[in-house]
Design a protein around this motif. Sequence first.
Motif, short mmCIF file in Angstrom:
data_model
loop_
_atom_site.label_atom_id
_atom_site.label_comp_id
_atom_site.label_asym_id
_atom_site.label_seq_id
_atom_site.Cartn_x
_atom_site.Cartn_y
_atom_site.Cartn_z
N LEU A 178 0.82 -1.21 0.00
CA LEU A 178 0.00 0.00 0.00
C LEU A 178 0.86 1.26 0.00
O LEU A 178 0.58 2.22 -0.73
CB LEU A 178 -0.92 0.00 1.22
CG LEU A 178 -2.02 -1.06 1.26
CD1 LEU A 178 -2.76 -1.04 2.59
CD2 LEU A 178 -3.01 -0.86 0.11
N PHE A 247 -5.19 2.21 7.56
CA PHE A 247 -6.05 1.90 6.42
C PHE A 247 -6.24 0.39 6.28
O PHE A 247 -7.34 -0.11 6.05
CB PHE A 247 -5.42 2.48 5.14
CG PHE A 247 -6.20 2.22 3.89
CD1 PHE A 247 -7.57 2.43 3.83
CD2 PHE A 247 -5.56 1.74 2.74
CE1 PHE A 247 -8.28 2.18 2.66
CE2 PHE A 247 -6.26 1.49 1.58
CZ PHE A 247 -7.63 1.72 1.54
N LEU A 248 -5.14 -0.37 6.47
CA LEU A 248 -5.20 -1.83 6.35
C LEU A 248 -6.10 -2.43 7.43
O LEU A 248 -6.87 -3.37 7.17
CB LEU A 248 -3.80 -2.43 6.44
CG LEU A 248 -3.70 -3.94 6.25
CD1 LEU A 248 -4.13 -4.35 4.84
CD2 LEU A 248 -2.28 -4.44 6.53
N ASP A 250 -8.67 -1.07 8.80
CA ASP A 250 -10.06 -0.81 8.40
C ASP A 250 -10.50 -1.82 7.34
O ASP A 250 -11.63 -2.33 7.39
CB ASP A 250 -10.21 0.61 7.86
CG ASP A 250 -10.11 1.68 8.95
OD1 ASP A 250 -10.27 1.31 10.13
OD2 ASP A 250 -9.84 2.84 8.62
N LEU A 251 -9.63 -2.10 6.40
CA LEU A 251 -9.95 -3.09 5.36
C LEU A 251 -10.12 -4.48 5.97
O LEU A 251 -11.04 -5.22 5.61
CB LEU A 251 -8.83 -3.12 4.31
CG LEU A 251 -8.67 -1.91 3.40
CD1 LEU A 251 -7.44 -2.10 2.50
CD2 LEU A 251 -9.91 -1.69 2.55
N GLU A 252 -9.24 -4.83 6.90
CA GLU A 252 -9.30 -6.15 7.53
C GLU A 252 -10.59 -6.33 8.32
O GLU A 252 -11.18 -7.41 8.34
CB GLU A 252 -8.10 -6.35 8.45
CG GLU A 252 -8.04 -7.74 9.08
CD GLU A 252 -6.97 -7.87 10.14
OE1 GLU A 252 -6.74 -9.01 10.59
OE2 GLU A 252 -6.39 -6.84 10.54
N ALA A 254 -13.45 -5.08 7.66
CA ALA A 254 -14.55 -5.31 6.72
C ALA A 254 -14.39 -6.63 5.97
O ALA A 254 -15.38 -7.29 5.63
CB ALA A 254 -14.62 -4.16 5.71
N ARG A 255 -13.13 -7.03 5.74
CA ARG A 255 -12.86 -8.24 4.96
C ARG A 255 -11.53 -8.85 5.43
O ARG A 255 -10.46 -8.41 5.00
CB ARG A 255 -12.78 -7.88 3.47
CG ARG A 255 -12.48 -9.02 2.50
CD ARG A 255 -12.29 -8.46 1.10
NE ARG A 255 -11.81 -9.45 0.17
CZ ARG A 255 -12.58 -10.20 -0.63
NH1 ARG A 255 -13.89 -10.05 -0.57
NH2 ARG A 255 -12.06 -11.06 -1.47
N ALA A 258 -8.45 -9.44 3.28
CA ALA A 258 -7.85 -8.30 2.57
C ALA A 258 -6.32 -8.32 2.64
O ALA A 258 -5.65 -7.95 1.66
CB ALA A 258 -8.37 -6.98 3.14
N ASP A 261 -5.10 -10.88 0.22
CA ASP A 261 -5.49 -10.43 -1.12
C ASP A 261 -4.52 -9.36 -1.63
O ASP A 261 -4.13 -9.37 -2.81
CB ASP A 261 -6.91 -9.88 -1.10
CG ASP A 261 -7.96 -10.95 -0.84
OD1 ASP A 261 -7.64 -12.14 -1.03
OD2 ASP A 261 -9.09 -10.60 -0.44
N ILE A 262 -4.14 -8.44 -0.76
CA ILE A 262 -3.22 -7.36 -1.16
C ILE A 262 -1.84 -7.94 -1.49
O ILE A 262 -1.20 -7.53 -2.46
CB ILE A 262 -3.11 -6.29 -0.04
CG1 ILE A 262 -4.43 -5.51 0.06
CG2 ILE A 262 -1.95 -5.33 -0.31
CD1 ILE A 262 -4.51 -4.58 1.26
#
Length: 357
Positions: A178, A247-248, A250-252, A254-255, A258, A261-262
């Motif tokens: 990222l 940011f990561l 927050d993504l984790e 939700a999913r 993530a 995937d990244i």
Amino acid sequence: MPPRTCALCNDARAILKRPKTGQQICKDCFFYVFETEVHNTITEAQLFKRGDRVAIGASGGKDSTVLAHVMKTLNERYDYGLELFLLSIDEGITGYRDDSLETVKRNQEQYDMPLKILSYDELYGWTMDAIVSQVGKKNNCTFCGVFRRQALDRGAAILNVDHIVTGHNADDIAETVLMNIMRGDIARLGRCTSICTQGEDTIKRSKPFKYAYEKEIVMYAYFKKLDYFSTECIYSPDAYRGHARAFLKDLEAARPSAIIDIIHSGEAFEIKDDVKATQKIQQTCKRCGYMSSNELCKACTLLEGLERGMAQAAVTDRARKKLDAVGPAPENLRQIPMFKPPSSVQNGIHAMTSDGT
């Protein structure tokens, strides 16, 4: 509601939910799957060969402590045939590194591994406390990152090891992907997901925890009751990485997938040939002998800036022009000792030269 049974053994009571998969499992099954996944990462990437001398980058934190424990466990369980060492770098951060090194010294006794500690003060003549007093907290992580990387290679050369392993986990690698996207750093984006890196004149370096989630490393350390130091670096809150980390997370939330995937997305990136052609060719620093993409390596450039009282002018290549405009470096300038690769790297270079490749 009756307690759930472990989703893997269907016998013991489940006491945790794996962040990586969502499975509810018992403690013993968690230990087994965590260690087995790391073993699979090591064997699939063929990280080691029998007889390798391997230095574990040890900071006393959760990642490196769990790495030391797991490497010792797997080396014995699967008979890797490795000779393991602990290698610690003392950046000179009062109230942080001095305390964490006490943990490393206890780890040395607990895991029965030789320990080498190399300090910034010994190598560069500067501690991070002294650097921060001159440059402030805005760019201090730039200095520490550059100095630490070279210090690890130099410590490994002193130990004459073939390989360095670090505790970088899946979260760290996803954050780096990222960061490189946000900065438009194409050169680093092309290699930041590599599990193993090595230049012609540098020591092989790898990340056995590439696919291990940070939360699972914490859980492993907690349930194993490992001895580790849990305080964050006092100079890191202002680091750019912190924005990518937030940011990561927050993504984790939700999913959970993530993070992986990244990493897989980063692995799929390919740099165009015309972009590769614009990248600088690796050479050797004319001042200290370490690898560099310029006449002077980044560590020598940063050290020169510190010594001349112009530290900020050494942070970027563009700012370096300000340093050059002042005039040549004085002859009595403090310099980093000449880098001598371990014998295994020197033999590899000699073999390549003999083959004409």
